[in-house]
Design an enzyme around this catalytic site. Sequence first.
Site, PDB file in Angstrom:
ATOM      1  N   ARG A  62       0.871  -1.191   0.000  1.00 28.57           N
ATOM      2  CA  ARG A  62       0.000   0.000   0.000  1.00 28.57           C
ATOM      3  C   ARG A  62       0.895   1.223   0.000  1.00 28.57           C
ATOM      4  O   ARG A  62       1.703   1.396   0.911  1.00 28.57           O
ATOM      5  CB  ARG A  62      -0.918   0.014   1.227  1.00 28.57           C
ATOM      6  CG  ARG A  62      -1.645   1.332   1.393  1.00 28.57           C
ATOM      7  CD  ARG A  62      -2.718   1.306   2.448  1.00 28.57           C
ATOM      8  NE  ARG A  62      -3.887   0.565   1.999  1.00 28.57           N
ATOM      9  CZ  ARG A  62      -5.077   0.611   2.612  1.00 28.57           C
ATOM     10  NH1 ARG A  62      -5.243   1.351   3.676  1.00 28.57           N
ATOM     11  NH2 ARG A  62      -6.091  -0.087   2.152  1.00 28.57           N
ATOM     12  N   HIS A 105      -7.980   0.704  -6.004  1.00 31.27           N
ATOM     13  CA  HIS A 105      -8.033  -0.193  -4.847  1.00 31.27           C
ATOM     14  C   HIS A 105      -8.663  -1.506  -5.342  1.00 31.27           C
ATOM     15  O   HIS A 105      -9.787  -1.855  -5.000  1.00 31.27           O
ATOM     16  CB  HIS A 105      -8.868   0.458  -3.743  1.00 31.27           C
ATOM     17  CG  HIS A 105      -8.666  -0.154  -2.390  1.00 31.27           C
ATOM     18  ND1 HIS A 105      -7.826  -1.233  -2.159  1.00 31.27           N
ATOM     19  CD2 HIS A 105      -9.208   0.162  -1.174  1.00 31.27           C
ATOM     20  CE1 HIS A 105      -7.858  -1.539  -0.866  1.00 31.27           C
ATOM     21  NE2 HIS A 105      -8.677  -0.714  -0.252  1.00 31.27           N
ATOM     22  N   GLN A 109     -10.284  -4.236  -3.059  1.00 36.57           N
ATOM     23  CA  GLN A 109     -11.536  -3.796  -2.439  1.00 36.57           C
ATOM     24  C   GLN A 109     -12.695  -3.907  -3.436  1.00 36.57           C
ATOM     25  O   GLN A 109     -13.753  -4.444  -3.123  1.00 36.57           O
ATOM     26  CB  GLN A 109     -11.396  -2.348  -1.952  1.00 36.57           C
ATOM     27  CG  GLN A 109     -12.663  -1.810  -1.315  1.00 36.57           C
ATOM     28  CD  GLN A 109     -13.009  -2.504  -0.001  1.00 36.57           C
ATOM     29  OE1 GLN A 109     -12.223  -2.487   0.925  1.00 36.57           O
ATOM     30  NE2 GLN A 109     -14.192  -3.111   0.077  1.00 36.57           N
ATOM     31  N   ASP A 157     -17.625   6.354  -1.058  1.00 39.02           N
ATOM     32  CA  ASP A 157     -16.336   6.308  -0.346  1.00 39.02           C
ATOM     33  C   ASP A 157     -16.145   7.692   0.277  1.00 39.02           C
ATOM     34  O   ASP A 157     -16.872   8.645  -0.056  1.00 39.02           O
ATOM     35  CB  ASP A 157     -15.206   5.980  -1.354  1.00 39.02           C
ATOM     36  CG  ASP A 157     -13.825   5.859  -0.709  1.00 39.02           C
ATOM     37  OD1 ASP A 157     -13.759   5.653   0.526  1.00 39.02           O
ATOM     38  OD2 ASP A 157     -12.818   5.985  -1.438  1.00 39.02           O
ATOM     39  N   CYS A 176     -16.435   0.999   1.296  1.00 36.80           N
ATOM     40  CA  CYS A 176     -15.216   0.229   1.579  1.00 36.80           C
ATOM     41  C   CYS A 176     -14.733   0.402   3.009  1.00 36.80           C
ATOM     42  O   CYS A 176     -14.005  -0.450   3.517  1.00 36.80           O
ATOM     43  CB  CYS A 176     -14.124   0.600   0.595  1.00 36.80           C
ATOM     44  SG  CYS A 176     -13.592   2.324   0.735  1.00 36.80           S
ATOM     45  N   ARG A 228     -13.539  -9.266   2.406  1.00 39.78           N
ATOM     46  CA  ARG A 228     -12.149  -8.997   2.002  1.00 39.78           C
ATOM     47  C   ARG A 228     -11.289 -10.232   2.254  1.00 39.78           C
ATOM     48  O   ARG A 228     -10.477 -10.634   1.420  1.00 39.78           O
ATOM     49  CB  ARG A 228     -11.586  -7.798   2.790  1.00 39.78           C
ATOM     50  CG  ARG A 228     -12.105  -6.435   2.390  1.00 39.78           C
ATOM     51  CD  ARG A 228     -11.557  -5.964   1.059  1.00 39.78           C
ATOM     52  NE  ARG A 228     -10.104  -5.873   1.053  1.00 39.78           N
ATOM     53  CZ  ARG A 228      -9.402  -4.807   1.443  1.00 39.78           C
ATOM     54  NH1 ARG A 228     -10.019  -3.717   1.841  1.00 39.78           N
ATOM     55  NH2 ARG A 228      -8.073  -4.814   1.398  1.00 39.78           N
TER      56      ARG A 228
END
Length: 303
Positions: free
Chosen positions: A105, A132, A135, A221, A261, A289
């Site tokens: 990340r 992402h 996700q 988001d 998310c 996830r």
Amino acid sequence: MVIARHYLRLGDRSPPEYRALFSRAAELKRRRRARLLDTSLAGRTLVVLMEKASTRTRLSFAAAIGQLGGHFVELSAASSQLARGEPLADTARIVSGYADAVVFRTSTDGRLREYAAASSIPVINGLTELGHPVQVLTDLFTVEEALGSVAGRTITFTGDCAGNMALSFLEAAPLFDFRLRLAAPPGFLPPAAVVKAAGAHVTLVEDPREAVRGADVVATDVWSSMGQEDEAEERREALRGYTVDDGLLTGAAASAIVLHCLPAHRDEEITDAVMMGPQSRIWEEAENRMHVQKALLEQLILC
Ligand code: CP
Ligand code: NVA
């Protein structure tokens, strides 16, 4: 050097690979529910390298590799020699000698690619400013769990449509054959070339009520992603009106589900009532996830 097959963007797997991955993720989820133990990744090591904060990505990958019999090592930029100037490529070469896959990340897609270019083990994108993928992959699995095939469905994404989540939804639309409506004011839309690449799968709609009309999925988001904290006030002002609340949801399909998310800023992009309400699949989405990433790790490490 062995050329590893990385997972840096959604396009790095094919639709048939995704079918197999979703079916394996569902199986692994059932097995976990039944308290069955798995050992498919026994003896394997996953390194997670974080240059930004994380709760879910870190924990879900740690749990995923552990529950498949492997183990997890976290390397933070601050506590490793990266902070003292060791080159990223040298770090990638060293990690390749010890581990079987790495989740990275970081703040820029360029830095992720620089790492991947020097890595001889699979690199998984744990989030950059441009996407992402793990996700959004999980989000699509969550949609299929709730509604059946995502193909032909309408997903509306409201709020910051220039951010990493919206960009990965855009990449996913043609791959998974769903319609994506992006609801945002001018200045919060993806670059025109990226929209063009998604072709007829994407529609830009400024009015959020029009964008959610009849939608099967409403996703959002945060309005200020990590690194944009200084702009939070002006972004709040510009995106006011794009909050996913009960009023907005009344226009969606009666069976519509809501995704986020996480982490969420309640009463900015989404209300607490919606997050905790009957249409929310946010908590399953977070749990998924782990199940989806187990299947992804198996594909990347064992194939
Ligand atoms: N959704 C997500 O990636 O959460 P974290 O930032 O907590 O990892
Ligand atoms: N867009 C958010 C996602 C966090 C998982 C961010 O980049 O901070």
